[in-house]
Motif scaffolding. Structure first.
Motif, PDB file in Angstrom:
ATOM      1  N   SER A   7     -12.186 -14.150  -4.397  1.00 18.74           N
ATOM      2  CA  SER A   7     -12.251 -12.526  -4.388  1.00 18.74           C
ATOM      3  C   SER A   7     -13.028 -11.889  -3.927  1.00 18.74           C
ATOM      4  N   ALA A   8     -14.591 -12.489  -3.981  1.00 14.96           N
ATOM      5  CA  ALA A   8     -15.483 -11.675  -3.671  1.00 14.96           C
ATOM      6  C   ALA A   8     -15.638 -11.672  -1.874  1.00 14.96           C
ATOM      7  N   LEU A   9     -15.137 -12.860  -1.385  1.00 12.63           N
ATOM      8  CA  LEU A   9     -14.904 -12.847  -0.157  1.00 12.63           C
ATOM      9  C   LEU A   9     -14.038 -12.578   0.716  1.00 12.63           C
ATOM     10  N   ALA A  10     -12.870 -12.481  -0.457  1.00  9.05           N
ATOM     11  CA  ALA A  10     -11.795 -11.216  -0.087  1.00  9.05           C
ATOM     12  C   ALA A  10     -12.351  -9.786   0.526  1.00  9.05           C
ATOM     13  N   ALA A  11     -13.145  -9.781  -0.283  1.00  7.79           N
ATOM     14  CA  ALA A  11     -12.996  -8.413  -0.231  1.00  7.79           C
ATOM     15  C   ALA A  11     -14.069  -8.280   0.949  1.00  7.79           C
ATOM     16  N   ALA A  12     -15.007  -8.876   0.999  1.00 10.99           N
ATOM     17  CA  ALA A  12     -15.788  -8.786   2.387  1.00 10.99           C
ATOM     18  C   ALA A  12     -15.108  -8.562   3.701  1.00 10.99           C
ATOM     19  N   ARG A  13     -14.464  -9.675   3.987  1.00 10.78           N
ATOM     20  CA  ARG A  13     -13.681  -9.816   4.911  1.00 10.78           C
ATOM     21  C   ARG A  13     -11.814  -9.133   5.160  1.00 10.78           C
ATOM     22  N   ALA A  14     -11.234  -8.167   3.951  1.00 14.92           N
ATOM     23  CA  ALA A  14     -10.297  -7.911   4.185  1.00 14.92           C
ATOM     24  C   ALA A  14     -10.019  -6.378   5.150  1.00 14.92           C
ATOM     25  N   THR A  15      -9.183  -6.807   5.696  1.00 18.74           N
ATOM     26  CA  THR A  15      -8.821  -5.874   6.769  1.00 18.74           C
ATOM     27  C   THR A  15      -7.244  -4.338   6.140  1.00 18.74           C
ATOM     28  N   GLU A  16      -7.493  -3.459   6.707  1.00 16.93           N
ATOM     29  CA  GLU A  16      -6.305  -2.765   6.721  1.00 16.93           C
ATOM     30  C   GLU A  16      -4.738  -3.341   5.888  1.00 16.93           C
ATOM     31  N   ALA A  17      -4.324  -4.247   6.952  1.00 16.28           N
ATOM     32  CA  ALA A  17      -3.182  -4.999   7.158  1.00 16.28           C
ATOM     33  C   ALA A  17      -3.006  -5.319   5.851  1.00 16.28           C
ATOM     34  N   ASP A  18      -4.643  -6.626   5.979  1.00 15.31           N
ATOM     35  CA  ASP A  18      -4.438  -7.288   4.065  1.00 15.31           C
ATOM     36  C   ASP A  18      -3.948  -6.195   3.136  1.00 15.31           C
ATOM     37  N   ILE A  19      -4.843  -5.571   2.701  1.00 22.46           N
ATOM     38  CA  ILE A  19      -5.047  -4.353   1.950  1.00 22.46           C
ATOM     39  C   ILE A  19      -3.938  -4.613   1.674  1.00 22.46           C
ATOM     40  N   LEU A  20      -3.270  -3.462   3.088  1.00 26.52           N
ATOM     41  CA  LEU A  20      -1.540  -2.763   2.301  1.00 26.52           C
ATOM     42  C   LEU A  20      -0.505  -4.364   1.923  1.00 26.52           C
ATOM     43  N   ARG A  21      -1.055  -5.608   2.452  1.00 28.14           N
ATOM     44  CA  ARG A  21       0.114  -6.686   2.159  1.00 28.14           C
ATOM     45  C   ARG A  21      -0.195  -6.932   0.450  1.00 28.14           C
ATOM     46  N   LEU A  22      -1.685  -6.851   0.088  1.00 27.43           N
ATOM     47  CA  LEU A  22      -1.518  -7.135  -1.710  1.00 27.43           C
ATOM     48  C   LEU A  22      -0.724  -5.926  -2.377  1.00 27.43           C
ATOM     49  N   GLU A  23      -0.838  -4.513  -1.399  1.00 25.06           N
ATOM     50  CA  GLU A  23      -0.759  -3.417  -2.417  1.00 25.06           C
ATOM     51  C   GLU A  23       1.042  -3.489  -2.572  1.00 25.06           C
ATOM     52  N   GLU A  24       1.501  -4.174  -1.344  1.00 29.19           N
ATOM     53  CA  GLU A  24       2.784  -4.229  -1.214  1.00 29.19           C
ATOM     54  C   GLU A  24       3.379  -5.666  -2.761  1.00 29.19           C
ATOM     55  N   LEU A  25       2.510  -6.929  -2.716  1.00 27.53           N
ATOM     56  CA  LEU A  25       2.624  -7.069  -3.745  1.00 27.53           C
ATOM     57  C   LEU A  25       2.592  -7.125  -4.846  1.00 27.53           C
ATOM     58  N   ASP A  26       1.638  -5.813  -5.153  1.00 27.13           N
ATOM     59  CA  ASP A  26       1.768  -5.639  -6.170  1.00 27.13           C
ATOM     60  C   ASP A  26       2.343  -4.313  -6.851  1.00 27.13           C
ATOM     61  N   ASP A  27       3.134  -3.802  -5.524  1.00 22.50           N
ATOM     62  CA  ASP A  27       4.438  -3.449  -6.302  1.00 22.50           C
ATOM     63  C   ASP A  27       5.124  -3.844  -6.169  1.00 22.50           C
ATOM     64  N   LEU A  28       5.936  -5.104  -6.113  1.00 25.73           N
ATOM     65  CA  LEU A  28       6.780  -5.728  -6.381  1.00 25.73           C
ATOM     66  C   LEU A  28       6.409  -6.611  -7.829  1.00 25.73           C
ATOM     67  N   LEU A  29       5.662  -6.598  -7.926  1.00 23.99           N
ATOM     68  CA  LEU A  29       5.362  -7.425  -9.454  1.00 23.99           C
ATOM     69  C   LEU A  29       5.185  -6.383 -10.856  1.00 23.99           C
ATOM     70  N   VAL A  30       5.227  -5.284 -10.541  1.00 24.21           N
ATOM     71  CA  VAL A  30       5.447  -4.301 -11.359  1.00 24.21           C
ATOM     72  C   VAL A  30       6.480  -3.794 -11.336  1.00 24.21           C
ATOM     73  N   ALA A  31       7.588  -3.579 -10.504  1.00 26.50           N
ATOM     74  CA  ALA A  31       8.612  -3.385 -10.018  1.00 26.50           C
ATOM     75  C   ALA A  31       9.792  -3.746 -10.966  1.00 26.50           C
ATOM     76  N   THR A  32       9.080  -5.376 -11.168  1.00 19.47           N
ATOM     77  CA  THR A  32      10.511  -5.883 -11.925  1.00 19.47           C
ATOM     78  C   THR A  32      11.167  -5.344 -13.378  1.00 19.47           C
ATOM     79  N   GLY A  33      12.210  -5.515 -14.046  1.00 25.99           N
ATOM     80  CA  GLY A  33      12.768  -5.034 -14.728  1.00 25.99           C
ATOM     81  C   GLY A  33      12.534  -5.472 -16.010  1.00 25.99           C
ATOM     82  N   THR A  34      11.648  -6.382 -16.102  1.00 29.65           N
ATOM     83  CA  THR A  34      11.699  -7.022 -17.607  1.00 29.65           C
ATOM     84  C   THR A  34       9.567  -6.258 -17.790  1.00 29.65           C
TER      85      THR A  34
END
Length: 211
Positions: free
Chosen positions: A89-116
């Motif tokens: 996680s530390a290395l990811a924080a150091a190397r993340a691009t805007e595209a990387d962060i956008l992808r993580l946001e999309e994945l987290d939104d999917l996780l939260v949006a599940t119906g259970t």
């Protein structure tokens, strides 16, 4: 032949991780060969790989059985998580691009949006693998993916035995740390989350084995 063996490996592994084939059950090689339209050779090659993954045990002249989950398995997986994921996680924080962060946001939104109220284990694993992919270190991706496959298996086995399921949660704190390129905060959040998950897992799955 290699493609057939890989297809067989993925198919059988998914059946194990989802507990379609539960711990202690025998893998029906003939049924999988029929399902995949192949001979038993690719199936046996796949089983050898699954044995190397620690998911099955092969008994000559008796068959292949899906392993039971033990407390030692859980402790070992969390030990490796503690040794690898905070640094990842530390290395990811150091190397993340805007595209990387956008992808993580999309994945987290999917996780939260599940119906259970329960966490979607496959999407949860996908988020953590995506964090590892940001490091651009293939070996880390392989390790993190394998660890989260094991966690999916543990939790699916527990659910199949009418045990508790982990509650849905988001990764916003980690996301914020990665977005801000705060490597030490990302490391600390990941270590804290792993410790909480380990304690919950051990308490809830104590009946699966002993030390």
């Amino acid at each position: 032949m290699e493609l057939l063996a890989e297809k067989a490996y993925v198919t059988i592994k998914q059946a194990i991780l989802s507990c379609t084939i539960a711990p202690g059950e025998v893998i029906n090689e003939k049924a999988f060969a029929t399902q995949l339209g192949t001979s038993k050779t690719p199936i046996r090659n796949a089983i050898n790989k699954l044995a190397a993954d620690g998911l099955v045990e092969v008994f000559p002249r008796q068959g292949t059985i899906v392993r039971h989950v033990s407390i030692r398995d859980i402790k070992n997986v969390y030990l490796v998580r503690e040794l690898t994921e905070p640094g990842t996680s530390a290395l990811a924080a150091a190397r993340a691009t805007e595209a990387d962060i956008l992808r993580l946001e999309e994945l987290d939104d999917l996780l939260v949006a599940t119906g259970t109220d329960s966490i979607d284990l496959e999407q949860h694993a996908a988020f953590h693998v995506a964090v590892a992919e940001i490091t651009r270190v293939p070996q880390l991706v392989t390790i993190i993916a394998g660890l989260h496959d094991q966690l999916r298996w543990f939790l699916a086995a527990q659910a199949a035995d009418h045990g508790p399921k982990p509650r849905k949660r988001n990764h916003r704190r980690l996301l914020d740390a990665i977005r801000e390129h705060d490597a030490e905060q990302a490391r600390a959040i990941t270590a804290e989350t792993i410790a909480m998950s380990r304690d919950w897992m051990l308490q809830s799955m104590i009946k699966y084995g002993d030390d």
